[in-house]
Scaffold this motif. Structure first.
Motif, mmCIF file in Angstrom:
data_model
loop_
_atom_site.group_PDB
_atom_site.id
_atom_site.type_symbol
_atom_site.label_atom_id
_atom_site.label_comp_id
_atom_site.label_asym_id
_atom_site.label_seq_id
_atom_site.Cartn_x
_atom_site.Cartn_y
_atom_site.Cartn_z
ATOM 1 N N LEU A 137 12.310 -28.829 40.188
ATOM 2 C CA LEU A 137 12.870 -30.114 40.610
ATOM 3 C C LEU A 137 14.391 -30.039 40.702
ATOM 4 O O LEU A 137 15.004 -30.563 41.633
ATOM 5 C CB LEU A 137 12.461 -31.214 39.631
ATOM 6 N N SER A 138 15.003 -29.374 39.752
ATOM 7 C CA SER A 138 16.455 -29.268 39.728
ATOM 8 C C SER A 138 16.985 -28.441 40.889
ATOM 9 O O SER A 138 18.025 -28.763 41.475
ATOM 10 C CB SER A 138 16.904 -28.652 38.393
ATOM 11 N N SER A 139 16.248 -27.411 41.275
ATOM 12 C CA SER A 139 16.701 -26.518 42.347
ATOM 13 C C SER A 139 16.368 -27.039 43.736
ATOM 14 O O SER A 139 16.896 -26.551 44.739
ATOM 15 C CB SER A 139 16.061 -25.135 42.171
ATOM 16 N N GLY A 140 15.475 -28.048 43.818
ATOM 17 C CA GLY A 140 15.059 -28.569 45.108
ATOM 18 C C GLY A 140 13.801 -27.923 45.653
ATOM 19 O O GLY A 140 13.312 -28.302 46.720
ATOM 20 N N LYS A 141 13.258 -26.950 44.927
ATOM 21 C CA LYS A 141 12.013 -26.319 45.361
ATOM 22 C C LYS A 141 10.871 -27.331 45.345
ATOM 23 O O LYS A 141 9.963 -27.288 46.187
ATOM 24 C CB LYS A 141 11.692 -25.137 44.441
ATOM 25 N N THR A 142 10.896 -28.225 44.383
ATOM 26 C CA THR A 142 9.913 -29.302 44.266
ATOM 27 C C THR A 142 10.635 -30.631 44.370
ATOM 28 O O THR A 142 11.762 -30.769 43.915
ATOM 29 C CB THR A 142 9.178 -29.225 42.912
ATOM 30 N N LYS A 143 9.982 -31.597 44.997
ATOM 31 C CA LYS A 143 10.549 -32.933 45.149
ATOM 32 C C LYS A 143 9.682 -33.943 44.393
ATOM 33 O O LYS A 143 8.486 -33.717 44.158
ATOM 34 C CB LYS A 143 10.615 -33.329 46.624
ATOM 35 N N LEU A 144 10.299 -35.065 44.059
ATOM 36 C CA LEU A 144 9.634 -36.114 43.299
ATOM 37 C C LEU A 144 9.520 -37.385 44.131
ATOM 38 O O LEU A 144 10.515 -37.862 44.683
ATOM 39 C CB LEU A 144 10.432 -36.420 42.024
#
Length: 416
Positions: free
Chosen positions: A85-92
């Motif tokens: 989430l922090s790196s932008g690989k996963t979104k919320l």
């Protein structure tokens, strides 16, 4: 029967290909999109490999506007998921498409950003879905890093219930269903009031005091809970002009202290289960009514601009309607192309931003229309059938796109 929607399967497939991890079985917009699919539960990714983490914003009573219940679940995620989430690989995605009150005029967004920062996440990892249209407008005026979109899980469900010949099928519900003459006399109005709110209690008290007879349901047993009574007292102050506050308080107190039951005759209109209460249409009772008095979930200021399925069902019914709700609700429908019976109904109340003044104006219009009964439907039947035909086409062309497909396309574009 409404037409098929070409984009529906596309967004289903694209979201599944991206990989979604949903945090529970109550993710409003996903539940609408994947309803009826037996393989729904088995195809969601685990959090470590998901491109999207989808979470329903929960707002339990007493939480207030300072905190929205979502960070506890985030903090419980594994370190690699938080790193994604922090790196932008996963979104919320924070799904608030079933509500809107906790982000009035965008004031909830800075608090969401603050809550994210407390667990080391930045706002650009997050997309918030909400029913509140005024909150979207406020984003442009503030330094907000969140992505925000308009979505409406309840409105989408009403659409699909009609399209799939589902929840309304037992009654043959279609647009204008309440205009069908079953040979029974029509009462003055129908008004369905399930959850106790101040504007509902005040409306019922005034209808009762003035001797207006109609198909009326009103749930007031929750008054035994102190926090509900306190909420009603606060709300009543907000919807009462200074000159009428004392009278309104007395009328509502007298109403809630009485031993009575207001229920409509059709069982479907009184059932307690949540799905039925939200989505059912008491069709035979609608066909014995002349006016639909809608009491929305709230009567707020311009900081909250949303309609719910309550207003949508009134449009479907074909009856003339007056909405005790948030400002610009009628304008929203009119701008989409719906025929809101201008010329028959004076919706001037809709543009009044002060809740107390808006209540009084809506009440004055109800009284004006009730004075024209009986015979309001019969005298305007051709006009109302024409409006229903227009509204059916607008509904099938606009509602699913606006409330479900468009926000999902925005999310797909955002994560690519």
């Amino acid at each position: 029967m409404l037409k098929e929607h070409a984009d529906f399967s596309y967004v289903q497939n694209q979201l599944m290909l991206k990989g979604i991890y949903r945090t529970g079985n109550k993710t409003p917009l996903l539940n609408v999109l994947f309803r009826g699919l037996s393989h729904f539960e088995k195809q969601f990714a685990n959090p470590s490999s998901a491109k999207l983490i989808w979470h329903r914003i929960n707002c339990p009573s007493g939480l207030g506007y300072d905190r929205l219940a979502f960070t506890d679940f985030l903090a419980s995620l594994e370190a690699d998921v938080l790193a994604n989430l922090s790196s932008g690989k996963t979104k919320l995605v924070l799904d608030y498409s079933h509500e809107g009150r906790r982000v009035k005029s965008g004031r909830g967004f800075p608090r969401i950003e603050q809550q994210l920062s407390e667990i080391g996440l930045t706002a650009d990892c997050c997309f918030v879905l909400t029913q509140n249209r005024s909150a979207l407008a406020s984003v442009a005026d503030k330094d907000i890093g969140l992505k925000v979109g308009y979505a409406h899980s309840h409105g989408s469900t009403v659409y699909l219930n009609l399209k799939e010949n589902g929840a309304f099928a037992a009654h043959g519900t279609e647009f204008g269903t309440a205009l069908i003459d079953e040979g029974l006399p029509r009462k003055n109005f129908i008004s369905l009031n399930r959850e106790l709110r101040a504007h509902r209690a005040l409306l019922v008290a005034r209808l009762h005091e003035n001797g207006f007879l109609g198909n009326l349901s009103f749930s007031h047993d929750q008054v035994r809970f102190a926090f509900v009574y306190d909420r009603v007292t606060t709300e009543l102050t907000e919807i009462s002009t200074k000159a009428k506050l004392e009278l309104n308080q007395r009328m509502v107190t007298d109403l809630l202290n009485r031993e009575f039951v207001f229920k409509i005759d059709e069982p479907e209109g009184n059932r307690a289960d949540n799905y039925t209460a939200v989505y059912d249409m008491p069709v035979s009772v609608l066909r014995q009514s002349e006016l639909f008095i809608v009491t929305e979930t709230e009567m707020s200021s311009a900081a909250l601009q949303r309609i719910t399925e309550k207003t949508i069902k009134a449009v479907i019914s074909g009856l003339p309607f007056v909405v005790f709700g948030n400002p610009y609700s009628i304008k929203f429908l009119r701008d989409l192309g719906f025929n809101v019976h201008d010329g028959l109904v004076d919706h001037g109340y809709d543009v009044i931003e002060d809740p107390a003044m808006r209540f009084e104006a809506a009440w004055a219009e109800v009284k004006r229309l009730l004075a024209q009964m009986p015979g309001l439907i019969d005298r305007n039947l051709d006009f109302l059938w024409g409006a229903s035909e227009t509204n059916k086409h607008v509904f099938e062309d606009v509602i699913l796109d606006l409330m479900l497909i468009k926000p999902l396309h925005e999310i797909l574009t955002w994560i690519d």
